[in-house]
Design an enzyme around this catalytic site. Sequence first.
Site, PDB file in Angstrom:
ATOM      1  N   SER A  69       0.666  -1.338   0.010  1.00 19.58           N
ATOM      2  CA  SER A  69      -0.024  -0.084   0.016  1.00 19.58           C
ATOM      3  C   SER A  69       0.785   1.116   0.016  1.00 19.58           C
ATOM      4  O   SER A  69       2.088   0.953   0.226  1.00 19.58           O
ATOM      5  CB  SER A  69      -0.795   0.107   1.360  1.00 19.58           C
ATOM      6  N   LYS A  70       0.086   2.576  -0.147  1.00 20.50           N
ATOM      7  CA  LYS A  70       0.854   3.812  -0.117  1.00 20.50           C
ATOM      8  C   LYS A  70       1.485   3.895   1.208  1.00 20.50           C
ATOM      9  O   LYS A  70       2.623   4.586   1.488  1.00 20.50           O
ATOM     10  CB  LYS A  70      -0.032   4.812  -0.474  1.00 20.50           C
TER      11      LYS A  70
END
Length: 501
Positions: free
Chosen positions: A262-263
């Site tokens: 994920s970011k």
Amino acid sequence: MSKQIRVRFAPSPTGPLHIGGVRTALFNYLFAKKNNGVFYLRVEDTDQNRFVYGAEEYIMEALNWLGIAPDETVGKNEKFGPYRQSERKHLYKQYADQLIASGWAYYAFDSAEELDILRKQYESVGKTFIYNWSNREKRNTSLVISKEEVAKRIANGDDYVIRFKTPVNETLHLHDSIRGDIQFATNLLDDKVLFKSDGMPTYHLANIVDDHLMETSHVIRGEEWLPSMPLHCLLYKAFGWEAPQFAHLPLILKPIGNGKLSKRDGDKMGFPVFPLQWETEEGVSPGYREKGFFPEAVINFLALLGWNDGTEQELFSLEELVEKFDLNRVHKAGAKFDPEKNKWFNHQYLQKQSDDDLAKDFAPILYKKGIAIDYTTLVRIVSLIKERANFVSDFWELSDYFFVAPISYDEKASKNWKEDTPQLMRNLIGILNAIDDFTSGNIEIIIKDWMTQNEIGMGKVMQPFRLSLVGALKGPHLYEIVEMIGKEETVKRLEKAIATL
């Protein structure tokens, strides 16, 4: 269906393109090119509530930067256009109506509030509400309401959705090119919404209709879409169309811990998860391009996340990847993302660049620092330092001493500065001042002769000499540095070190 291989990347413009999406696009591109097929991009923007301005342009720019531009897309070779789903919405109603007419779908008039109450009732007894065969004939649907009443409600403008009527008591035997044979029990599936009364289709209907009309031969997409496979295959059956071949790619996993990359992982560990920079009101998320990655390096490391050619080879050009790519060699298990390995790939590609090209990339960094330098000299400096760099942005730290004298000296290295060092450095200044041919090779010969004749240990001279010029015990061949900065600057730095250390 056309016999030509046609694959697509179909992102939604709801934000920046995640690196997982880039890998999906890449695998589609490689498969198409390997099989002399077509790789097209369709923008799936039917969810206008989540539409983000600029996201579509971002996706196109990213694919162009990476060198995997689609053969057909919005504004380019629109053989089956439009390629923007919102511009195709006039197509979908007829297909939803077709499913109603053939008994594969039905109208449902439940309000959002009614469904919310049902979900909460189920949750209160530890269950999950699923809208399917078990309750659809007890609900407010065209399965129990007369045709006349349905027509009247629609004419009155009542809200409705069209739901797919999933078959009962069937086992679907499906095949995935990566995962092999898979079975799904239809009784465990819900009756997905296909069409809403606002005139917009849901993802499932639009996706299937478009893939059929655009003659998609293979659907290569992320593992997160695997649960949608039974519905999509049933929709092809309901329409009487030949289904494409499906292939679901493994997830890209976090570097540490479990779950999908994920970011947040990138923010925490300092690596990008987007190909290009993305700006929002909350701030700026740098991309691989802005971090100094070469697009070829990004393509190379992404290709090896979940695929290999069966050999130990790690460095592949795009042409080699096309030649060797095979869906049969894509892994089922998730692929761990390794930020350090990404840097390693970039290092390999940086070494392949010409010194001239790298100097052109380095020049703007120096310009911002107010440093003007002869271009030929800059090319030579780059040749001396590049093997220690992962990125062009590393060049300044690796070469600052070529341009400015050190203002401090590494504390640990300063321990090499002994009691007799100042006199040795003064003697060295005398030797340097007497040299006319101030080239690296000649300087080295003369200083080595001086040390040999006077029985001076190499370390007693060379380490303090380097410390004086660089400020630390780092850098390329010392005599190259001496030649590059010149006699006057070399002497000046030695004198400063004598006075300071």
